[in-house]
Design a protein around this motif. Structure first.
Motif, mmCIF file in Angstrom:
data_model
loop_
_atom_site.group_PDB
_atom_site.id
_atom_site.type_symbol
_atom_site.label_atom_id
_atom_site.label_comp_id
_atom_site.label_asym_id
_atom_site.label_seq_id
_atom_site.Cartn_x
_atom_site.Cartn_y
_atom_site.Cartn_z
ATOM 1 N N THR A 137 13.847 -13.657 3.455
ATOM 2 C CA THR A 137 14.611 -14.717 4.132
ATOM 3 C C THR A 137 14.916 -14.299 5.565
ATOM 4 N N THR A 138 15.260 -15.287 6.369
ATOM 5 C CA THR A 138 15.762 -14.997 7.701
ATOM 6 C C THR A 138 17.183 -14.457 7.576
ATOM 7 N N SER A 139 17.745 -14.013 8.692
ATOM 8 C CA SER A 139 19.087 -13.435 8.649
ATOM 9 C C SER A 139 20.137 -14.458 8.242
ATOM 10 N N ASP A 140 19.837 -15.748 8.399
ATOM 11 C CA ASP A 140 20.792 -16.757 7.949
ATOM 12 C C ASP A 140 20.441 -17.311 6.572
ATOM 13 N N GLY A 141 19.614 -16.604 5.829
ATOM 14 C CA GLY A 141 19.401 -16.904 4.418
ATOM 15 C C GLY A 141 18.316 -17.914 4.106
ATOM 16 N N ARG A 142 17.605 -18.393 5.112
ATOM 17 C CA ARG A 142 16.569 -19.397 4.844
ATOM 18 C C ARG A 142 15.296 -18.721 4.337
ATOM 19 N N LEU A 143 14.672 -19.398 3.378
ATOM 20 C CA LEU A 143 13.490 -18.818 2.751
ATOM 21 C C LEU A 143 12.318 -18.729 3.729
ATOM 22 N N VAL A 144 11.708 -17.538 3.773
ATOM 23 C CA VAL A 144 10.452 -17.354 4.490
ATOM 24 C C VAL A 144 9.305 -17.401 3.487
ATOM 25 N N GLY A 145 9.460 -16.698 2.380
ATOM 26 C CA GLY A 145 8.440 -16.655 1.339
ATOM 27 C C GLY A 145 8.760 -15.555 0.351
ATOM 28 N N VAL A 146 7.798 -15.252 -0.493
ATOM 29 C CA VAL A 146 7.969 -14.171 -1.459
ATOM 30 C C VAL A 146 6.864 -13.145 -1.232
ATOM 31 N N LEU A 147 7.276 -11.909 -1.103
ATOM 32 C CA LEU A 147 6.325 -10.811 -0.940
ATOM 33 C C LEU A 147 6.050 -10.226 -2.314
ATOM 34 N N ARG A 148 4.805 -10.329 -2.760
ATOM 35 C CA ARG A 148 4.439 -9.776 -4.065
ATOM 36 C C ARG A 148 4.094 -8.303 -3.897
ATOM 37 N N ARG A 149 4.517 -7.528 -4.878
ATOM 38 C CA ARG A 149 4.296 -6.078 -4.787
ATOM 39 C C ARG A 149 2.811 -5.749 -4.706
ATOM 40 N N ASP A 150 1.979 -6.461 -5.468
ATOM 41 C CA ASP A 150 0.549 -6.137 -5.416
ATOM 42 C C ASP A 150 -0.033 -6.415 -4.030
ATOM 43 N N ASP A 151 0.445 -7.478 -3.387
ATOM 44 C CA ASP A 151 0.001 -7.746 -2.012
ATOM 45 C C ASP A 151 0.437 -6.620 -1.077
ATOM 46 N N ALA A 152 1.698 -6.226 -1.228
ATOM 47 C CA ALA A 152 2.258 -5.195 -0.343
ATOM 48 C C ALA A 152 1.555 -3.852 -0.560
ATOM 49 N N GLU A 153 1.325 -3.505 -1.847
ATOM 50 C CA GLU A 153 0.655 -2.228 -2.145
ATOM 51 C C GLU A 153 -0.776 -2.240 -1.626
ATOM 52 N N SER A 154 -1.417 -3.369 -1.775
ATOM 53 C CA SER A 154 -2.801 -3.472 -1.329
ATOM 54 C C SER A 154 -2.897 -3.270 0.177
ATOM 55 N N ARG A 155 -2.024 -3.944 0.930
ATOM 56 C CA ARG A 155 -2.076 -3.831 2.389
ATOM 57 C C ARG A 155 -1.623 -2.445 2.852
ATOM 58 N N ALA A 156 -0.566 -1.939 2.212
ATOM 59 C CA ALA A 156 -0.090 -0.615 2.599
ATOM 60 C C ALA A 156 -1.165 0.427 2.307
ATOM 61 N N GLY A 157 -1.904 0.237 1.194
ATOM 62 C CA GLY A 157 -2.987 1.153 0.853
ATOM 63 C C GLY A 157 -4.114 1.074 1.849
#
Lengths: 164, 66
Positions: A137-157
């Motif tokens: 979310t943004t600092s005022d709580g509005r939804l940006v999206g959902v970060l999935r762990r598999d997406d994050a692990e894949s990119r970080a890898g």
């Protein structure tokens, strides 16, 4: 620091001086772009999926369940009328076949992260807490999206392998 | 001098305001708002401020409420 800079400019003779007190941290936490050498660092907001299903407290839960299942997701974010995140319907709530309201079924006040948090830090946090996703979310709580762990692990890898 | 928020910044930029990052130069190099110029507080004086247009609004910022 910026109030002193604004005061200094006023003493020099500038008449139209404004102080953006919340500064760079606020700008980045809103998911707005930055320039510079650090801009290339992958961050949560870059990989948050914007197509996550959403609903409101007033939606019919059975309809929401059907919609979420059809979308292929296993969670739904509950928003207020301003797009602020107020709850989350997880797997258990979506798999049940009861007649509760969205409000009764949701987990209220889910933890959230800001879009500017480096991806690598999020991967570590998700692993430590054994979580499959993070709500961005943004600092005022509005939804940006959902970060999935598999997406994050894949990119970080990917980034780690590029550095070796 | 007025205190402004993010929406004010965007509105003033649309009106031609100048953005000034007053953090040290190395922090500016790492990341800064688009099109901001670097005028570190410690080097801010009448001479360095000559880079700014006195006829246009100037928005200063640092990291956060420092």
């Amino acid at each position: 620091m910026s109030p002193r800079a604004a005061a200094r400019l006023a003493t020099i003779g500038f008449e139209q001086v404004y102080d953006y007190t919340a500064g760079k941290a606020d700008w980045a936490a809103a998911g707005l772009p930055l320039e510079g050498t650090g801009a290339a660092i992958p961050r949560a907001g870059d990989f948050a999926r914007r197509d996550v299903p959403t609903c409101t407290l007033h939606d019919d839960l059975r309809t929401v369940r059907d919609r979420v299942r059809d979308s292929g997701w296993d969670l739904c974010i509950v928003l207020d009328s301003n797009g602020v995140v107020i709850g989350r319907l997880g797997r258990a709530a979506l798999a049940a076949d009861d007649h509760r309201s969205v409000e009764a079924a949701m987990s209220a006040g889910p933890g959230t992260i800001r879009p500017n948090v480096p991806l690598e830090r999020i991967v570590t946090r998700l692993r430590e807490r054994n979580l499959h996703s993070a709500v961005v979310t943004t600092s005022d709580g509005r939804l940006v999206g959902v970060l999935r762990r598999d997406d994050a692990e894949s990119r970080a890898g990917d980034d780690a392998s590029k550095q070796t | 001098m007025d205190l402004i928020d993010r929406s004010d910044v965007q509105r003033l930029l649309d009106l031609g305001a100048q953005l000034v990052d007053v953090l040290p130069a190395d922090e500016y190099a790492e990341d800064h708002l688009p099109e901001a110029i670097s005028l570190p507080l410690k080097q801010l004086d009448a001479e360095t401020a000559r880079r700014l247009d006195r006829e246009r609004p100037v928005i200063v910022y640092c990291h956060d409420y420092q």
